[in-house]
Scaffold this motif. Structure first.
Motif, short mmCIF file in Angstrom:
data_model
loop_
_atom_site.label_atom_id
_atom_site.label_comp_id
_atom_site.label_asym_id
_atom_site.label_seq_id
_atom_site.Cartn_x
_atom_site.Cartn_y
_atom_site.Cartn_z
N ALA A 31 -16.33 7.83 71.32
CA ALA A 31 -17.63 8.28 70.81
C ALA A 31 -18.25 7.22 69.89
CB ALA A 31 -17.47 9.60 70.05
N LEU A 32 -17.41 6.62 69.04
CA LEU A 32 -17.92 5.70 68.03
C LEU A 32 -18.51 4.43 68.61
CD1 LEU A 32 -18.28 4.89 65.05
CD2 LEU A 32 -15.99 3.87 65.18
N TYR A 33 -17.75 3.73 69.45
CA TYR A 33 -18.20 2.40 69.90
C TYR A 33 -19.46 2.43 70.76
CZ TYR A 33 -14.39 0.40 67.36
OH TYR A 33 -13.56 0.03 66.33
N PRO A 34 -19.63 3.39 71.65
CA PRO A 34 -20.93 3.45 72.35
C PRO A 34 -22.10 3.66 71.39
CG PRO A 34 -19.30 4.72 73.56
CD PRO A 34 -18.67 4.33 72.24
N ALA A 35 -21.89 4.47 70.35
CA ALA A 35 -22.95 4.70 69.37
C ALA A 35 -23.24 3.42 68.59
CB ALA A 35 -22.56 5.83 68.41
N LEU A 36 -22.20 2.70 68.19
CA LEU A 36 -22.40 1.43 67.50
C LEU A 36 -23.14 0.43 68.38
CD1 LEU A 36 -18.92 1.04 65.74
CD2 LEU A 36 -21.14 1.30 64.59
N HIS A 37 -22.74 0.34 69.64
CA HIS A 37 -23.39 -0.60 70.57
C HIS A 37 -24.85 -0.23 70.81
CE1 HIS A 37 -19.10 -1.51 72.18
NE2 HIS A 37 -19.38 -2.22 71.11
N LYS A 38 -25.14 1.07 70.87
CA LYS A 38 -26.52 1.50 71.06
C LYS A 38 -27.37 1.14 69.84
CE LYS A 38 -29.21 5.40 72.68
NZ LYS A 38 -30.05 6.14 71.81
N LEU A 39 -26.85 1.38 68.66
CA LEU A 39 -27.58 1.03 67.44
C LEU A 39 -27.80 -0.48 67.35
CD1 LEU A 39 -25.77 3.43 64.94
CD2 LEU A 39 -28.20 3.53 65.58
N GLU A 40 -26.82 -1.23 67.79
CA GLU A 40 -26.96 -2.70 67.81
C GLU A 40 -28.03 -3.13 68.81
OE1 GLU A 40 -24.16 -6.70 68.16
OE2 GLU A 40 -23.34 -4.77 68.77
N ALA A 41 -28.01 -2.52 69.99
CA ALA A 41 -28.99 -2.84 71.03
C ALA A 41 -30.41 -2.48 70.58
CB ALA A 41 -28.65 -2.13 72.34
N GLU A 42 -30.53 -1.45 69.76
CA GLU A 42 -31.84 -1.03 69.25
C GLU A 42 -32.30 -1.87 68.07
OE1 GLU A 42 -31.24 3.13 68.38
OE2 GLU A 42 -31.36 3.70 70.49
N GLY A 43 -31.46 -2.81 67.64
CA GLY A 43 -31.82 -3.70 66.54
C GLY A 43 -31.60 -3.11 65.16
N LEU A 44 -30.86 -1.99 65.09
CA LEU A 44 -30.62 -1.35 63.80
C LEU A 44 -29.36 -1.89 63.11
CD1 LEU A 44 -31.48 2.34 64.76
CD2 LEU A 44 -32.96 0.63 63.69
N LEU A 45 -28.46 -2.48 63.90
CA LEU A 45 -27.24 -3.06 63.37
C LEU A 45 -27.10 -4.50 63.83
CD1 LEU A 45 -24.50 -0.34 64.08
CD2 LEU A 45 -25.89 -0.62 62.04
N GLU A 46 -26.43 -5.28 63.00
CA GLU A 46 -26.02 -6.63 63.41
C GLU A 46 -24.53 -6.74 63.13
OE1 GLU A 46 -28.52 -9.19 61.11
OE2 GLU A 46 -27.47 -8.78 59.24
#
Length: 112
Positions: free
Chosen positions: A48-63
């Motif tokens: 559950a965690l890593y897909p959410a992290l990757h999505k947030l990264e793809a959306e430009g919210l995380l680096e």
């Protein structure tokens, strides 16, 4: 806590809030912090965690950046400027939703 569908809808908000409070975190650290805060009632799985992290990264919210710790590569996540704004927006929306849900759940049956 058996509320995976509830958790799924709030996972990104949880991640953004944790990263808003701490400059950067790695995945396992996020899972442990959630367990600690909730007294082991919410357990985030890697699935559950890593897909959410990757999505947030793809959306430009995380680096991200990587660092070697004890001969292991650790990937750290932190909010971008857009992520800081997004965190504030999502947290406000979550609080508004919780308040509305609380009003609904506190309704008393009308026995007229």
């Amino acid at each position: 806590m058996n509320s995976s569908s509830l958790l799924k809808g709030t996972l990104q908000t949880i991640i953004l809030k944790l990263l808003e409070n701490k400059a950067e975190m790695y995945g396992y650290e996020i899972t442990q912090k959630v367990k600690e805060i909730t007294g082991d009632k919410i357990v985030l799985t890697q699935g559950a965690l890593y897909p959410a992290l990757h999505k947030l990264e793809a959306e430009g919210l995380l680096e991200t950046h990587t660092q070697t710790v004890d001969n292991r590569i650790r990937k750290y996540y932190r909010l971008t400027t857009e992520g800081q704004n997004g965190a504030k927006t999502q947290l406000k929306e979550a609080q508004d939703f919780i308040n509305q849900l609380q009003m609904i759940l506190n309704l008393k049956p009308n026995f007229s």
